[in-house]
Design a protein around this motif. Sequence first.
Motif, mmCIF file in Angstrom:
data_model
loop_
_atom_site.group_PDB
_atom_site.id
_atom_site.type_symbol
_atom_site.label_atom_id
_atom_site.label_comp_id
_atom_site.label_asym_id
_atom_site.label_seq_id
_atom_site.Cartn_x
_atom_site.Cartn_y
_atom_site.Cartn_z
ATOM 1 N N PRO A 241 0.832 -1.219 0.000
ATOM 2 C CA PRO A 241 0.000 0.000 0.000
ATOM 3 C C PRO A 241 0.863 1.264 0.000
ATOM 4 C CG PRO A 241 -0.670 -1.509 1.749
ATOM 5 C CD PRO A 241 0.592 -2.049 1.169
ATOM 6 N N SER A 242 0.356 2.290 -0.688
ATOM 7 C CA SER A 242 1.082 3.553 -0.740
ATOM 8 C C SER A 242 0.108 4.698 -0.963
ATOM 9 C CB SER A 242 2.134 3.535 -1.848
ATOM 10 O OG SER A 242 1.495 3.492 -3.101
ATOM 11 N N PHE A 243 0.574 5.912 -0.713
ATOM 12 C CA PHE A 243 -0.185 7.112 -1.033
ATOM 13 C C PHE A 243 0.788 8.260 -1.264
ATOM 14 C CE2 PHE A 243 0.239 7.547 3.524
ATOM 15 C CZ PHE A 243 0.417 8.904 3.738
ATOM 16 N N ASP A 244 0.275 9.312 -1.905
ATOM 17 C CA ASP A 244 1.083 10.497 -2.189
ATOM 18 C C ASP A 244 0.625 11.655 -1.313
ATOM 19 O OD1 ASP A 244 2.448 9.134 -4.158
ATOM 20 O OD2 ASP A 244 1.185 9.883 -5.781
ATOM 21 N N ILE A 245 1.580 12.442 -0.852
ATOM 22 C CA ILE A 245 1.291 13.676 -0.116
ATOM 23 C C ILE A 245 1.542 14.818 -1.092
ATOM 24 C CG2 ILE A 245 1.877 15.107 1.864
ATOM 25 C CD1 ILE A 245 3.071 12.545 3.141
ATOM 26 N N GLU A 246 0.518 15.635 -1.317
ATOM 27 C CA GLU A 246 0.612 16.738 -2.274
ATOM 28 C C GLU A 246 0.143 18.022 -1.631
ATOM 29 O OE1 GLU A 246 -1.975 15.424 -5.372
ATOM 30 O OE2 GLU A 246 -0.417 14.230 -6.331
ATOM 31 N N SER A 247 0.457 19.121 -2.279
ATOM 32 C CA SER A 247 -0.060 20.425 -1.894
ATOM 33 C C SER A 247 -0.490 21.122 -3.168
ATOM 34 C CB SER A 247 1.003 21.246 -1.173
ATOM 35 O OG SER A 247 0.476 22.508 -0.848
#
Length: 160
Positions: free
Chosen positions: A2-8
Amino acid sequence: MPSFDIESKVEEHELSNAVENANREITNRFDFKGVDATIELTKETITLTAPEEFQTSQMQDILHSCLTKRSIDIQILDPQPLDKNLAQAKMVNKLKQGIDKESAKKVVKFIKAAKYKVQASIQGDTVRVTGKKRDDLQTVMAGLRGEEFGLPLQFDNFRD
């Protein structure tokens, strides 16, 4: 894994709607009647123009309230020094899009210091977080929401 991206990032359509609402509110206000005051949105900036410095600060407050009503975090604005001459005052707000290198390093450092069982890596203007369990990723998200990094963070691309 599992993974996710942190964005702004900010939704440009919502941002343009907020600027339009702020312009509409300025034209309807009594203290701005007959005054040439505008808010302009470009790709990287929001420019407030008015005859007086005091009016630009009022316009900034109106813009903040319109952004908040549209669920846009006001941390995306980076206000620059006021540019004032005899005819007008101009305030430029640069838009923060993406996570810069320094902020990305702070996010990765926070994740490593909290000793979560995940790996974080910087990929351009996003930070990718991978772990063995979905629960570990959710605890990282909760920890990041409680911390202040000076820019709004969104969690995107969650893969199981």
